[in-house]
Design a protein around this motif. Structure first.
Motif, PDB file in Angstrom:
ATOM      1  N   GLN A   1       0.815  -1.219   0.000  1.00 19.77           N
ATOM      2  CA  GLN A   1       0.000   0.000   0.000  1.00 19.77           C
ATOM      3  C   GLN A   1       0.844   1.261   0.000  1.00 19.77           C
ATOM      4  N   VAL A   2       1.945   1.262   0.722  1.00 17.58           N
ATOM      5  CA  VAL A   2       2.786   2.468   0.782  1.00 17.58           C
ATOM      6  C   VAL A   2       3.877   2.462  -0.280  1.00 17.58           C
ATOM      7  N   GLY A   3       4.018   1.369  -1.021  1.00 13.63           N
ATOM      8  CA  GLY A   3       5.021   1.291  -2.063  1.00 13.63           C
ATOM      9  C   GLY A   3       6.425   1.040  -1.555  1.00 13.63           C
ATOM     10  N   ASP A   4       6.549   0.507  -0.341  1.00 18.48           N
ATOM     11  CA  ASP A   4       7.874   0.206   0.217  1.00 18.48           C
ATOM     12  C   ASP A   4       8.247  -1.218  -0.171  1.00 18.48           C
ATOM     13  N   PHE A   5       8.634  -1.390  -1.422  1.00 17.09           N
ATOM     14  CA  PHE A   5       8.895  -2.729  -1.929  1.00 17.09           C
ATOM     15  C   PHE A   5      10.218  -3.286  -1.420  1.00 17.09           C
ATOM     16  N   ALA A   6      11.149  -2.402  -1.055  1.00 21.23           N
ATOM     17  CA  ALA A   6      12.407  -2.882  -0.480  1.00 21.23           C
ATOM     18  C   ALA A   6      12.149  -3.602   0.835  1.00 21.23           C
ATOM     19  N   LEU A   7      11.289  -3.002   1.675  1.00 22.20           N
ATOM     20  CA  LEU A   7      10.936  -3.659   2.935  1.00 22.20           C
ATOM     21  C   LEU A   7      10.154  -4.937   2.660  1.00 22.20           C
ATOM     22  N   GLY A   8       9.290  -4.910   1.646  1.00 27.21           N
ATOM     23  CA  GLY A   8       8.544  -6.114   1.294  1.00 27.21           C
ATOM     24  C   GLY A   8       9.454  -7.273   0.943  1.00 27.21           C
ATOM     25  N   ARG A   9      10.511  -6.990   0.207  1.00 28.09           N
ATOM     26  CA  ARG A   9      11.475  -8.039  -0.131  1.00 28.09           C
ATOM     27  C   ARG A   9      12.205  -8.539   1.119  1.00 28.09           C
ATOM     28  N   GLN A  10      12.540  -7.606   2.026  1.00 27.96           N
ATOM     29  CA  GLN A  10      13.192  -8.010   3.270  1.00 27.96           C
ATOM     30  C   GLN A  10      12.289  -8.948   4.079  1.00 27.96           C
ATOM     31  N   ILE A  11      11.000  -8.615   4.103  1.00 35.06           N
ATOM     32  CA  ILE A  11      10.047  -9.476   4.833  1.00 35.06           C
ATOM     33  C   ILE A  11       9.990 -10.855   4.178  1.00 35.06           C
ATOM     34  N   HIS A  12      10.022 -10.884   2.842  1.00 34.96           N
ATOM     35  CA  HIS A  12      10.012 -12.174   2.141  1.00 34.96           C
ATOM     36  C   HIS A  12      11.242 -12.997   2.530  1.00 34.96           C
ATOM     37  N   HIS A  13      12.408 -12.364   2.609  1.00 32.45           N
ATOM     38  CA  HIS A  13      13.620 -13.075   3.026  1.00 32.45           C
ATOM     39  C   HIS A  13      13.488 -13.570   4.468  1.00 32.45           C
ATOM     40  N   ARG A  14      12.881 -12.739   5.320  1.00 27.64           N
ATOM     41  CA  ARG A  14      12.678 -13.152   6.717  1.00 27.64           C
ATOM     42  C   ARG A  14      11.741 -14.355   6.791  1.00 27.64           C
ATOM     43  N   ILE A  15      10.718 -14.356   5.957  1.00 24.54           N
ATOM     44  CA  ILE A  15       9.783 -15.484   5.917  1.00 24.54           C
ATOM     45  C   ILE A  15      10.532 -16.778   5.598  1.00 24.54           C
ATOM     46  N   ARG A  16      11.416 -16.705   4.619  1.00 28.11           N
ATOM     47  CA  ARG A  16      12.189 -17.890   4.248  1.00 28.11           C
ATOM     48  C   ARG A  16      13.122 -18.315   5.380  1.00 28.11           C
ATOM     49  N   ARG A  17      13.730 -17.327   6.032  1.00 28.48           N
ATOM     50  CA  ARG A  17      14.677 -17.647   7.095  1.00 28.48           C
ATOM     51  C   ARG A  17      13.981 -18.268   8.298  1.00 28.48           C
ATOM     52  N   LEU A  18      12.790 -17.755   8.629  1.00 30.77           N
ATOM     53  CA  LEU A  18      12.049 -18.276   9.779  1.00 30.77           C
ATOM     54  C   LEU A  18      11.318 -19.576   9.455  1.00 30.77           C
ATOM     55  N   GLY A  19      11.175 -19.878   8.167  1.00 32.35           N
ATOM     56  CA  GLY A  19      10.439 -21.082   7.791  1.00 32.35           C
ATOM     57  C   GLY A  19       8.941 -20.946   7.995  1.00 32.35           C
ATOM     58  N   THR A  20       8.429 -19.714   7.880  1.00 30.47           N
ATOM     59  CA  THR A  20       6.989 -19.477   8.045  1.00 30.47           C
ATOM     60  C   THR A  20       6.223 -20.192   6.939  1.00 30.47           C
ATOM     61  N   TRP A  21       5.147 -20.859   7.328  1.00 32.06           N
ATOM     62  CA  TRP A  21       4.348 -21.602   6.357  1.00 32.06           C
ATOM     63  C   TRP A  21       3.709 -20.636   5.362  1.00 32.06           C
ATOM     64  N   MET A  22       3.867 -20.918   4.073  1.00 31.86           N
ATOM     65  CA  MET A  22       3.342 -20.069   3.007  1.00 31.86           C
ATOM     66  C   MET A  22       1.957 -20.564   2.610  1.00 31.86           C
ATOM     67  N   ASP A  23       0.937 -20.076   3.295  1.00 32.05           N
ATOM     68  CA  ASP A  23      -0.415 -20.448   2.904  1.00 32.05           C
ATOM     69  C   ASP A  23      -0.865 -19.568   1.739  1.00 32.05           C
ATOM     70  N   ALA A  24      -2.110 -19.767   1.297  1.00 30.92           N
ATOM     71  CA  ALA A  24      -2.597 -19.046   0.118  1.00 30.92           C
ATOM     72  C   ALA A  24      -2.666 -17.542   0.365  1.00 30.92           C
ATOM     73  N   VAL A  25      -3.020 -17.134   1.588  1.00 32.03           N
ATOM     74  CA  VAL A  25      -3.151 -15.705   1.893  1.00 32.03           C
ATOM     75  C   VAL A  25      -1.790 -15.007   1.817  1.00 32.03           C
ATOM     76  N   LEU A  26      -0.785 -15.588   2.455  1.00 34.91           N
ATOM     77  CA  LEU A  26       0.548 -14.991   2.433  1.00 34.91           C
ATOM     78  C   LEU A  26       1.141 -15.026   1.025  1.00 34.91           C
ATOM     79  N   SER A  27       0.990 -16.140   0.333  1.00 32.80           N
ATOM     80  CA  SER A  27       1.488 -16.238  -1.047  1.00 32.80           C
ATOM     81  C   SER A  27       0.845 -15.177  -1.923  1.00 32.80           C
ATOM     82  N   ASN A  28      -0.477 -14.991  -1.760  1.00 34.17           N
ATOM     83  CA  ASN A  28      -1.193 -14.008  -2.563  1.00 34.17           C
ATOM     84  C   ASN A  28      -0.699 -12.597  -2.280  1.00 34.17           C
ATOM     85  N   ALA A  29      -0.420 -12.290  -1.007  1.00 32.47           N
ATOM     86  CA  ALA A  29       0.086 -10.964  -0.644  1.00 32.47           C
ATOM     87  C   ALA A  29       1.436 -10.699  -1.302  1.00 32.47           C
TER      88      ALA A  29
END
Length: 493
Positions: free
Chosen positions: A222-250
């Motif tokens: 929403q705010v266009g902070d795609f750099a932070l969005g990518r960082q969150i994606h890397h954190r998701i991978r590092r933490l092993g957070t389950w990628m359900d349909a809602v998170l994948s869609n986001a």
């Protein structure tokens, strides 16, 4: 024998698949003389309540010779889940003993009903009784968030201190900010949560969930902070957070909106779960907004053909067709757009709505098929809105081959008149000036602009005009209107 039968019945009730089975187990309990057993009766009561069978649950509760606090809580939860707020409060008031679960249930019941004043009264009473839990806090905060009272929600959140909030509390606050149009505050909450999680002993208790990450990614989008969005994606991978349909869609939506189409498609292809309709809609819309209309149409065909979802059928809905028709419009795919529009009702059972007609009119006008666009507006069920009329009006002077000038002006004047009836402040109402200018009728340009400006100044709009008085021939027995230009051409044929 009876203790074994009692245990077997309790296990069967916990795994009971349906209403008939629950009633059969109830009958068996009565036959075995176990109907008066408080534990078995409470299990049966919970089974009825879980399936929305309030009447047999109430009857069973009333007939119980002895009720403990668990039975009271089960009945209280059944009443709350059914929206029987007054009955739930009456039962709560006559409970001989209350546990934190009792307070949680009644607070949640009031919050769901939107009665935040009563919910807050009970909540504060639970604090005085030293019988509250984090569930009551979360219910109260969620109630305030859904009512848009973020200041009250934040005040309660701050009262909790650092040790009481759990991950659900943080998720509720982040989602509340996001849904109320304050994604920056949602991101600030996420950063604070990440800092808290790094503290000793908090890593497991405040471990982010899929909801946490999906909310944070949506806020970044929403705010266009795609750099932070990518960082969150890397954190998701590092933490092993389950990628359900809602998170994948986001994540897919974020990558499309930042122009990283390949990353979005990679995310879609590598989803660990089966993509649902929302994921497909995001992919189709994302390809369209990035100028890849042909790929959007291919994605639509893959979805309906079951190329990815071989074990489950995904049928398009109204949103799907808006996405794919918009993609066709932006890429000039006239033939594909026509075919998809014709298949909506005939093949997929989706009734075309105004927004679908708007997409088709825009597609045809952009491609210069102005006559066809005008005929499509004529066939619309109901009356066209400002967006549809605006597409006709703003493209009227630029169709190729250009129609006769009188036809262009007649249709443009009709469209401009209808737009002004709908909303005089709609910018499309000024589009008639462009049509006049393209035909070098400069006196008409100035006259039309003066009329629209005067209408805006005097506040004339939909409340000051009688609808349906545009220059269009309407059949009183039909909702269809004949456009002046089309009517003239039909009369000449």
């Amino acid at each position: 024998m009876l203790p074994q039968a009692r245990a077997a019945l309790i296990r069967a009730l916990s795994a009971c698949p349906g209403c008939r089975e629950a009633q059969a187990l109830h009958a068996l309990a009565c036959k075995l003389g176990l109907a008066s057993d408080v534990v078995l009766s409470t299990a049966l009561l919970t089974c009825y309540a879980r399936r929305g069978l309030l009447a047999p649950a109430q009857l069973l509760f009333d007939e119980m010779p002895r009720r403990d606090v668990v039975a009271f809580n089960a009945m209280l939860a059944a009443l709350g889940a059914s929206g029987r707020v007054a009955d739930a409060r009456a039962l709560f008031d006559r409970m001989p003993e209350r546990t934190p679960a009792s307070w949680n249930t009644i607070v949640t019941c009031y919050c769901r009903a939107g009665d935040l004043a009563s919910a807050r009264e009970v909540f504060e009473a639970s604090l005085r009784a030293a019988s509250s839990s984090v569930v009551s806090w979360n219910a109260m905060i969620d109630g305030y968030c859904k009512a848009g009272r973020m200041d009250a929600a934040r005040q309660l959140f701050d009262r909790m201190g650092d040790s009481l909030p759990d991950i659900i509390t943080w998720n509720t606050m982040m989602a509340g900010y996001l849904h109320r149009g304050d994604p920056l505050s949602a991101i600030a909450m996420f950063h604070r949560l990440m800092d808290m999680q790094q503290q000793e002993g908090e890593e497991r208790r405040l471990r982010p969930t899929t909801v946490t990450m999906a909310t944070a990614v949506a806020a970044c989008t929403q705010v266009g902070d795609f750099a932070l969005g990518r960082q969150i994606h890397h954190r998701i991978r590092r933490l092993g957070t389950w990628m359900d349909a809602v998170l994948s869609n986001a994540l897919i939506d974020m990558y499309f909106k930042c122009g990283s189409v390949d990353d979005a498609l990679d995310m879609f292809r590598t989803m660990p779960c089966v993509p649902n309709l929302f994921c497909w809609n995001t992919v189709i819309a994302g390809l369209g907004m990035n100028g890849r209309g042909e790929d959007a149409v291919c994605a639509f065909r893959d979805m309906v053909d079951g190329t990815r979802n071989q074990d489950s059928e995904v049928r398009p809905d109204s949103v799907t067709f808006v996405a794919v028709l918009s993609a066709c419009s932006h890429s000039g795919l006239v033939h594909a757009g026509r075919k998809l529009f014709s298949e909506m009702l005939a093949v997929y059972g989706v009734q075309p709505q105004t927004e679908h007609y708007g997409c088709m009119v825009d597609l045809l006008c952009r491609a210069g098929h102005f006559d066809e666009a005008a005929r499509l507006v004529q066939k619309m069920p109901g009356r066209p809105n400002a967006k549809v009329l605006g597409s006709l009006l703003l493209n009227a002077g630029f169709s190729k081959p250009r129609p006769e000038e009188d036809g262009v002006v007649g249709l443009s004047e009709w469209a401009a008149s209808r737009i002004s009836e709908l909303d005089v402040q709609d910018g499309a109402a000024y589009g008639l000036s462009n049509v006049y200018a393209s035909l070098q009728r400069w006196d008409h340009v100035e006259e039309h602009r003066r009329k629209v400006s005067a209408a805006v100044r005097h506040g004339r709009g939909p409340h000051h005009k009688q609808p349906g008085r545009a220059r269009a021939s309407c059949d009183p027995a039909s909702s269809e209107c004949e456009l002046p230009w089309v009517a003239a051409k039909n009369a000449a044929c």
